[in-house]
Design a protein around this motif. Structure first.
Motif, PDB file in Angstrom:
ATOM      1  N   ASN A 147       1.108  -0.924   0.332  1.00 50.76           N
ATOM      2  CA  ASN A 147       0.211  -0.194  -0.084  1.00 50.76           C
ATOM      3  C   ASN A 147       0.548   1.980  -0.087  1.00 50.76           C
ATOM      4  O   ASN A 147       1.337   1.399   0.999  1.00 50.76           O
ATOM      5  N   GLU A 148       1.229   2.127  -1.035  1.00 54.82           N
ATOM      6  CA  GLU A 148       1.630   3.457  -1.505  1.00 54.82           C
ATOM      7  C   GLU A 148       1.105   4.315   0.027  1.00 54.82           C
ATOM      8  O   GLU A 148       1.563   4.798   0.226  1.00 54.82           O
ATOM      9  N   ASN A 149       0.177   4.305   0.140  1.00 53.10           N
ATOM     10  CA  ASN A 149      -0.248   5.444   1.842  1.00 53.10           C
ATOM     11  C   ASN A 149       0.987   5.078   2.316  1.00 53.10           C
ATOM     12  O   ASN A 149       0.570   6.338   3.425  1.00 53.10           O
ATOM     13  N   MET A 150       0.884   3.709   2.986  1.00 50.30           N
ATOM     14  CA  MET A 150       1.786   3.661   3.683  1.00 50.30           C
ATOM     15  C   MET A 150       3.134   3.883   4.007  1.00 50.30           C
ATOM     16  O   MET A 150       3.850   5.210   4.643  1.00 50.30           O
ATOM     17  N   LYS A 151       3.218   4.178   2.465  1.00 46.61           N
ATOM     18  CA  LYS A 151       4.905   4.625   2.774  1.00 46.61           C
ATOM     19  C   LYS A 151       4.811   5.766   2.913  1.00 46.61           C
ATOM     20  O   LYS A 151       5.713   6.524   3.286  1.00 46.61           O
ATOM     21  N   LYS A 152       3.762   6.552   2.043  1.00 43.68           N
ATOM     22  CA  LYS A 152       4.088   9.022   2.160  1.00 43.68           C
ATOM     23  C   LYS A 152       3.387   8.859   3.248  1.00 43.68           C
ATOM     24  O   LYS A 152       4.106   9.829   3.840  1.00 43.68           O
ATOM     25  N   ALA A 153       3.176   7.836   4.657  1.00 46.23           N
ATOM     26  CA  ALA A 153       2.520   8.342   6.504  1.00 46.23           C
ATOM     27  C   ALA A 153       4.050   8.814   6.252  1.00 46.23           C
ATOM     28  O   ALA A 153       4.932   8.130   6.563  1.00 46.23           O
ATOM     29  N   GLN A 154       4.282  10.116   7.117  1.00 45.53           N
ATOM     30  CA  GLN A 154       5.501  10.151   8.112  1.00 45.53           C
ATOM     31  C   GLN A 154       5.626  10.597   9.920  1.00 45.53           C
ATOM     32  O   GLN A 154       4.047  10.655   9.813  1.00 45.53           O
ATOM     33  N   TYR A 155       6.251   9.640  10.262  1.00 44.85           N
ATOM     34  CA  TYR A 155       5.633  10.274  11.529  1.00 44.85           C
ATOM     35  C   TYR A 155       7.842  10.262  12.704  1.00 44.85           C
ATOM     36  O   TYR A 155       7.719   9.287  13.293  1.00 44.85           O
ATOM     37  N   ALA A 156       7.672  11.787  12.493  1.00 46.14           N
ATOM     38  CA  ALA A 156       9.179  12.145  13.218  1.00 46.14           C
ATOM     39  C   ALA A 156       9.130  11.764  14.326  1.00 46.14           C
ATOM     40  O   ALA A 156      10.150  11.457  14.923  1.00 46.14           O
ATOM     41  N   VAL A 157       8.460  12.401  15.776  1.00 44.99           N
ATOM     42  CA  VAL A 157       8.379  12.034  17.124  1.00 44.99           C
ATOM     43  C   VAL A 157       8.858  10.025  17.180  1.00 44.99           C
ATOM     44  O   VAL A 157      10.584   9.972  17.964  1.00 44.99           O
ATOM     45  N   ARG A 158       9.308   9.170  16.365  1.00 44.25           N
ATOM     46  CA  ARG A 158       9.808   7.884  16.445  1.00 44.25           C
ATOM     47  C   ARG A 158      10.624   7.601  14.550  1.00 44.25           C
ATOM     48  O   ARG A 158      10.578   6.516  14.286  1.00 44.25           O
ATOM     49  N   GLY A 159      10.575   9.396  14.545  1.00 47.67           N
ATOM     50  CA  GLY A 159      11.981   8.493  12.932  1.00 47.67           C
ATOM     51  C   GLY A 159      12.981   8.754  13.476  1.00 47.67           C
ATOM     52  O   GLY A 159      13.416   7.837  14.357  1.00 47.67           O
ATOM     53  N   GLU A 160      13.994   8.966  12.560  1.00 47.70           N
ATOM     54  CA  GLU A 160      15.686   8.566  12.465  1.00 47.70           C
ATOM     55  C   GLU A 160      15.703   9.154  13.717  1.00 47.70           C
ATOM     56  O   GLU A 160      16.865   8.847  14.013  1.00 47.70           O
ATOM     57  N   LEU A 161      15.783  10.114  14.252  1.00 47.84           N
ATOM     58  CA  LEU A 161      16.359  10.885  15.645  1.00 47.84           C
ATOM     59  C   LEU A 161      15.806   9.964  16.516  1.00 47.84           C
ATOM     60  O   LEU A 161      16.796   9.666  17.157  1.00 47.84           O
ATOM     61  N   TYR A 162      15.191   9.034  16.485  1.00 44.75           N
ATOM     62  CA  TYR A 162      14.853   8.827  17.782  1.00 44.75           C
ATOM     63  C   TYR A 162      15.300   6.807  17.187  1.00 44.75           C
ATOM     64  O   TYR A 162      15.744   5.773  18.394  1.00 44.75           O
ATOM     65  N   LEU A 163      16.020   6.981  16.534  1.00 56.22           N
ATOM     66  CA  LEU A 163      16.000   5.490  16.241  1.00 56.22           C
ATOM     67  C   LEU A 163      17.583   5.836  16.150  1.00 56.22           C
ATOM     68  O   LEU A 163      18.131   4.575  16.427  1.00 56.22           O
ATOM     69  N   ARG A 164      18.426   6.150  15.361  1.00 56.01           N
ATOM     70  CA  ARG A 164      19.690   6.528  15.771  1.00 56.01           C
ATOM     71  C   ARG A 164      20.204   6.881  17.390  1.00 56.01           C
ATOM     72  O   ARG A 164      20.900   6.282  17.864  1.00 56.01           O
ATOM     73  N   ALA A 165      18.962   7.032  17.907  1.00 53.96           N
ATOM     74  CA  ALA A 165      18.635   7.722  19.582  1.00 53.96           C
ATOM     75  C   ALA A 165      18.702   6.281  20.136  1.00 53.96           C
ATOM     76  O   ALA A 165      19.396   5.593  21.473  1.00 53.96           O
ATOM     77  N   SER A 166      18.151   5.585  19.985  1.00 53.38           N
ATOM     78  CA  SER A 166      17.867   4.169  20.008  1.00 53.38           C
ATOM     79  C   SER A 166      19.025   2.934  20.130  1.00 53.38           C
ATOM     80  O   SER A 166      19.487   2.373  21.242  1.00 53.38           O
ATOM     81  N   GLU A 167      20.003   3.311  18.478  1.00 49.71           N
ATOM     82  CA  GLU A 167      21.336   3.120  18.293  1.00 49.71           C
ATOM     83  C   GLU A 167      22.132   3.374  19.824  1.00 49.71           C
ATOM     84  O   GLU A 167      22.880   2.370  19.836  1.00 49.71           O
ATOM     85  N   LEU A 168      22.540   4.883  19.908  1.00 51.32           N
ATOM     86  CA  LEU A 168      23.306   4.797  20.634  1.00 51.32           C
ATOM     87  C   LEU A 168      23.143   3.980  22.082  1.00 51.32           C
ATOM     88  O   LEU A 168      24.090   3.802  22.995  1.00 51.32           O
ATOM     89  N   GLN A 169      21.799   4.354  22.851  1.00 52.94           N
ATOM     90  CA  GLN A 169      21.466   4.059  24.271  1.00 52.94           C
ATOM     91  C   GLN A 169      22.186   2.550  24.208  1.00 52.94           C
ATOM     92  O   GLN A 169      22.639   1.902  25.063  1.00 52.94           O
ATOM     93  N   ASN A 170      21.405   1.359  22.860  1.00 52.22           N
ATOM     94  CA  ASN A 170      22.115   0.080  23.042  1.00 52.22           C
ATOM     95  C   ASN A 170      23.771   0.056  22.932  1.00 52.22           C
ATOM     96  O   ASN A 170      23.967  -0.377  23.006  1.00 52.22           O
ATOM     97  N   GLU A 171      24.235   1.252  22.752  1.00 49.81           N
ATOM     98  CA  GLU A 171      25.955   0.981  22.751  1.00 49.81           C
ATOM     99  C   GLU A 171      26.200   1.700  24.121  1.00 49.81           C
ATOM    100  O   GLU A 171      27.971   1.720  24.275  1.00 49.81           O
ATOM    101  N   GLY A 172      25.151   2.080  25.075  1.00 47.74           N
ATOM    102  CA  GLY A 172      25.655   2.258  26.467  1.00 47.74           C
ATOM    103  C   GLY A 172      25.803   3.898  26.339  1.00 47.74           C
ATOM    104  O   GLY A 172      26.132   4.268  27.792  1.00 47.74           O
ATOM    105  N   LYS A 173      25.261   4.676  25.829  1.00 49.43           N
ATOM    106  CA  LYS A 173      24.805   6.320  25.643  1.00 49.43           C
ATOM    107  C   LYS A 173      24.228   6.216  26.349  1.00 49.43           C
ATOM    108  O   LYS A 173      22.999   5.722  26.295  1.00 49.43           O
TER     109      LYS A 173
END
Lengths: 481, 481
Positions: free
Chosen positions: B12-38
């Protein structure tokens, strides 16, 4: 005058097309009668606790402690809670910084997804990846997410068994897709014939429908059959040949009432088959805390597991899940407890086994009482409820009953079920809510009323049915059973 | 090779169009850093308990007892629970045959909807009808249900404030509708200018968009402003003239940090205006247990109330709600408790007041510390956080920073927020996730870190920001603050 957006005439038409009989006309009438003071036996929905099934003690102790973590610091906590429940509550609280009041990861708490993966690994004999397991607010929400992912418009078809649980028909209508029915064969114990399936797909394709996925419900709802391994192999091969995603609704996997065909997961059968199919066929499997001997419907906990789904699609599903932030956290803990119950040697083990076996054995007896009860009634035949929570008897309605229904503008099975409700308080769902072959009529009832009430309920049903038949039969064309 | 339905290219293309920044790139990077112990300070999402806010004791006691009703028969229960919590648990259990493990009515437990109606009646001075209140798994799920009802296709437009909470943009994209933006004016304390609104509608209509509804978020997310009664009257008149349904997102109604403009509901203002508008304007209002001094995000409880919605539409919304059976029952009880907290004279009253006032007063101080902190930074200006849980400072990025971002293929605000995250562990959401005027940059942060940590966090922010500015300013064109 121009219409406002929430005027009935101007809302989303797909909403109007969606039908959900489990809470349809019969349920609404039953609720009315209940409000008028009549005793209603709600067998319309698989809602065990509403009919008196007691919750398992251990998981409730653990979740209560997680809701009230300050109890863990109270010197008296040991007077009300066993040590293993206390330990388990501490375990889950250690996994959820912020406790039950904090949003979790939108896919669910990572460590609980790991517990689910370990459960699946033990069940199937193949390891499972927690990154491909998403926790949901009940299995229904998961099914809706996946159908939303697959359906792009009315040209997209989903193969759905008929009779089916109307979650599927309603959701497909809501998302504007096309339901492609395949019929289960009542005379073959609700089995599935691959040739019929092939025909359904060919017919849909000839109408320009792009058939994209197939739903199976195992054990069956409303039909109660358990699929054999041989049948699952055929289904998987068929999906592979036809390029279909398989959606395996396995929420009743704990509810099996015969020993010839124990539950076997679609995933295990798929992985047993080896490459290329085991590496390529796209499969989504659903499970829940609402069924089985848990029956924790009101908590709304479930999961789906993705097999052979490309990472970019998995990410999109994650993104969409994140819009509603997170599945409810208490039910995630119930899921953790379901896949990781007390073990031999734990303080609560004996109680857990006693409670869960007690429920399951009673359900097995009730499946038998109910099926036998239906088969003792005039013009009623019913396959044995091998699994799930429902009986789905066929009611052979006399032509005069069908005519009487038509005069009232009702479907014949709705007419019958309404009369049953008014006469006995038994609230069922007419077969037309699930789909049935032309001219054949059924009803669905759960096997959930308390075991001690069962003989009386079946006697009351028989009395109603037999006098209904007496009234509407012309005493010439129909033979008695 | 033909594609399978869950290949990324064929979903469904509409799914791809939906953006949700609250859990977007920044959140994902933050989670990575947390997993690295930061050490990460998650200020990306309004999730108070995750940042140390303690749950209110009384509601947790009541829900714990409802989860473990067998405790009510234990002679020691009084050692761990006060008598009013015990009484309240018995009250809720009497309303839910089958307890928390049974599906409720799909609209929520009738008696709890009645408690909500009484709360609304007290708040607004006008009685409310429980039949027009539906409980939901958090307010987001309610918003999604209503947008699904309104949106029929891309010709249907929804007026949404910019900056906005991306639940709206994401859901409109997912359902294939069109977002029609109206800009909030930062220099007017994020106020709303009706002339601009009129222009937005005219512009959308000139493109063939049928503008059907308007969203307001009051208090504002991410912008933190509280709407005045005069402004609400203007908005309601505008919706009435333009035939728009008003969606009033009022989930932050407990979160108000100034005394000039206390929260006033859209519904009260509407009903104060009298006929014809009070009898005709279609309004849906949303509320939640996730915000305020409750902050019970993980429980997923909310409601929406329908005003002037035709009964047939109300029925359709009920039918669609019934497909997913029922909102989770524990959160329904939290909702009952929120609208009906301990009263003067109850054993738990003093504690309840102490806890809730403590949280609210601390949030008020934190709103001040944070806004002042931002305003002390070079090239940062921030309106006072009058309400809700967020600060939304404007970051005046030097041209060289914008160029550096472009070289990396990043939005300038994303570039800034990523650098902030890497340098300080503070996980924010870039303003582009909420929408902002061309060439102007912001970030959103919650005001939720613990009060005692706040000075250090703001010092850490200031240190990062000022050295960032030092690095990227050319020391000619930009003046220092």
């Amino acid at each position: 005058m121009s219409r406002m957006a929430l005027d009935y005439e101007s809302i989303n038409e797909n909403m109007k097309k969606a039908q959900y009989a489990v809470r349809g006309e019969l349920y609404l009438r039953a609720s009315e009668l209940q409000n008028e003071g009549k005793k209603i036996i709600f067998t319309n929905v698989g809602n065990p606790h509403a009919l008196g099934q007691k919750p398992l003690t251990f998981p409730r102790q653990v979740v209560a402690l997680c809701q009230a973590p300050f109890l863990l610091e109270d010197p008296n906590v040991g007077l009300l809670f066993p040590a293993d429940a206390i330990a388990r509550a501490k375990h889950y609280l250690s996994l959820t910084p912020g406790g039950l009041g904090a949003y979790s990861d939108s896919r669910g708490i990572p460590a609980i997804r790991k517990e689910v993966a370990e459960f699946i690994g033990r069940r199937d004999g193949y390891p499972s990846d927690p990154e491909l397991i998403y926790l949901t607010d009940g299995a229904s929400k998961g099914v809706m997410q996946i159908l939303n992912t697959i359906i792009r418009g009315e040209g997209d078809g989903i193969l759905v068994p008929v009779p089916q649980y109307p979650l599927y028909s309603a959701t497909i209508a809501l998302f504007g897709g096309s339901l492609v029915p395949y019929y289960l064969e009542e005379t073959a114990n609700w089995g599935l014939d691959i040739n019929d399936l092939r025909q359904s797909v060919a017919q849909a394709r000839s109408k320009g429908i792009n058939v994209r996925a197939m739903v199976i419900i195992n054990p069956g709802n409303p039909t109660g059959q358990c699929l054999s391994e041989a049948n699952l192999i055929e289904i998987l091969k068929f999906c592979f040949q036809e390029n279909l995603v398989l959606l395996g609704d396995e929420v009743y996997q704990q509810n099996v009432y015969q020993d010839e065909r124990p539950f076997i997961s679609s995933r295990k059968v798929l992985l047993d088959m080896g490459p290329p199919i085991s590496k390529e066929l796209q499969l989504i499997s659903f499970h829940t805390v609402s069924k089985g001997y848990w029956g924790e419907c009101g908590q709304r906990g479930g999961y789906f597991e993705m097999t052979n789904i490309p990472p970019k699609t998995v990410d999109e599903i994650y993104k969409i899940a994140s819009i509603s932030l997170s599945p409810n956290v208490p039910a995630q803990i119930f899921m953790g407890l379901m896949v990781n119950p007390p073990k031999p040697g734990d303080i609560s083990y004996d109680q857990y086994i006693r409670e869960s076996k007690g429920i399951l054995e009673s359900l097995r007896r009730r499946a038998r009482i109910m099926t036998d009860g239906f088969n003792s009634c005039r013009n009623v035949i019913c396959n044995f409820t091998e699994g799930a929570m429902y009986s789905f008897p066929q009611i052979r309605l006399p032509p005069r009953a069908i005519e009487a229904a038509k005069k009232l503008g009702k479907m014949p099975d709705v007419f019958y079920c309404l009369k049953l409700l008014e006469a006995t308080g038994i609230s069922t769902v007419p077969g037309s809510g699930f789909g049935q072959k032309e001219g054949v009529f059924h009803l669905r009832t759960t096997i959930l009323p308390a075991e001690e009430d069962m003989p009386e309920i079946m006697a009351s049903f028989k009395k109603f049915n037999d006098s209904f038949m007496e009234e509407y039969e012309d005493h010439r064309g129909y033979s008695r059973m």
